[in-house]
Design an enzyme around this catalytic site. Sequence first.
Site, mmCIF file in Angstrom:
data_model
loop_
_atom_site.group_PDB
_atom_site.id
_atom_site.type_symbol
_atom_site.label_atom_id
_atom_site.label_comp_id
_atom_site.label_asym_id
_atom_site.label_seq_id
_atom_site.Cartn_x
_atom_site.Cartn_y
_atom_site.Cartn_z
ATOM 1 N N GLU A 1 0.824 -1.220 0.000
ATOM 2 C CA GLU A 1 0.000 0.000 0.000
ATOM 3 C C GLU A 1 0.854 1.264 0.000
ATOM 4 O O GLU A 1 1.216 1.777 1.055
ATOM 5 C CB GLU A 1 -0.930 0.016 1.222
ATOM 6 C CG GLU A 1 -1.821 1.240 1.271
ATOM 7 C CD GLU A 1 -2.740 1.284 2.486
ATOM 8 O OE1 GLU A 1 -3.485 2.266 2.616
ATOM 9 O OE2 GLU A 1 -2.708 0.354 3.316
ATOM 10 N N LYS B 1 -2.449 -2.073 -3.170
ATOM 11 C CA LYS B 1 -3.489 -1.199 -2.614
ATOM 12 C C LYS B 1 -3.094 0.250 -2.882
ATOM 13 O O LYS B 1 -2.460 0.899 -2.053
ATOM 14 C CB LYS B 1 -3.681 -1.450 -1.113
ATOM 15 C CG LYS B 1 -4.796 -0.590 -0.503
ATOM 16 C CD LYS B 1 -5.113 -0.976 0.940
ATOM 17 C CE LYS B 1 -6.170 -0.063 1.534
ATOM 18 N NZ LYS B 1 -6.633 -0.474 2.871
#
Length: 342
Positions: free
Chosen positions: A177, A219
């Site tokens: 992420e 992500k």
Amino acid sequence: MYTEELKATAKAMVAPGKGILAADESYGTANKRFQKLGIPTTEEMRRAYREMLFTASGIGNFFSGVILFDETIRQSTKDGVPFTKVLMDAGIIPGIKLDAGAKPLAKSPNEVVTEGLDGLRDRIKEYYDMGARFAKWRAVITIGDGIPSRRCIEVNAHALARYAALCQEGGLVPIVEPEVLMDGDHTLERSYEVHQETLKTVFYELHRQGIDLDQMILKPSMVIPGENSPNQVSAEEVARATVKCLLDCVPASVPGCAFLSGGQSDEDATAHLNAMNQLFKGQLPWHLTFSYGRALQQAAMQTWGGRDENVAAAQKALYHRAKCNSAAALGEYSRDMEAIAV
């Protein structure tokens, strides 16, 4: 050792029409949100809140996984059923937040680096034994005057890659992420530039660390103007810029991209995801879905307010947002759905 298991888990995490609930708020973050709503900031209230979320009927139709915090993965329902079992019984894969948060980057004012690599191998083994099958690590990139610096992007990308390698070694699918914050007044074009540099650096580091790309999930944040920018754009423009950036940076072997909401409103986060899947249906090498926290939880938390008598209504609010985002992951959402009672 875990190759086939990791591939199967990664594929299941981005199954069509399903996304990931990010319920991994730290003590501090959860307490801040509780304080704003007048909810007592105790461990028991955090446990009761998570029980309300995880026991909502039907969420397994929309969530492939739930990201847990260290406190939460050790908790149970009031009847003593571990949360991991509650989720697995609903067909939902338990995951775990592994990073220790963003800390100031030395000699680089206004920038941060995510910590948590020390002792990570042992923590991964413990969480795997507790039932977790994927993990999350968030890097934070800020757009501002003279930032992000090249050094900030590189150290965060390197940490993400080292985390991902340890996860795959230990049997957890890493969610990678790299969040480019929407704080500020930057333009869509500036957001694109920073996303592009960040993602290319992240995948360079993942390659250097030997990451199997078919055994991870990305992500990303969406390419979007800063929240204070006078130049806001349409959902279609966000969708086209975001997908263009992903096509330029993300290898086709990655199974899917599960977007963070990053402070967008509930409906905007859903509409942007839907626009991507409508405009590019059947044209992309990876699935595009959601891994939202506030954009899934906020309405439910406000409705719940810490009161047992509000649990059913709060669960209904969670179900509604989950259903809307599931539709968006298929390119089948419309804002008319917001007015339809569940």
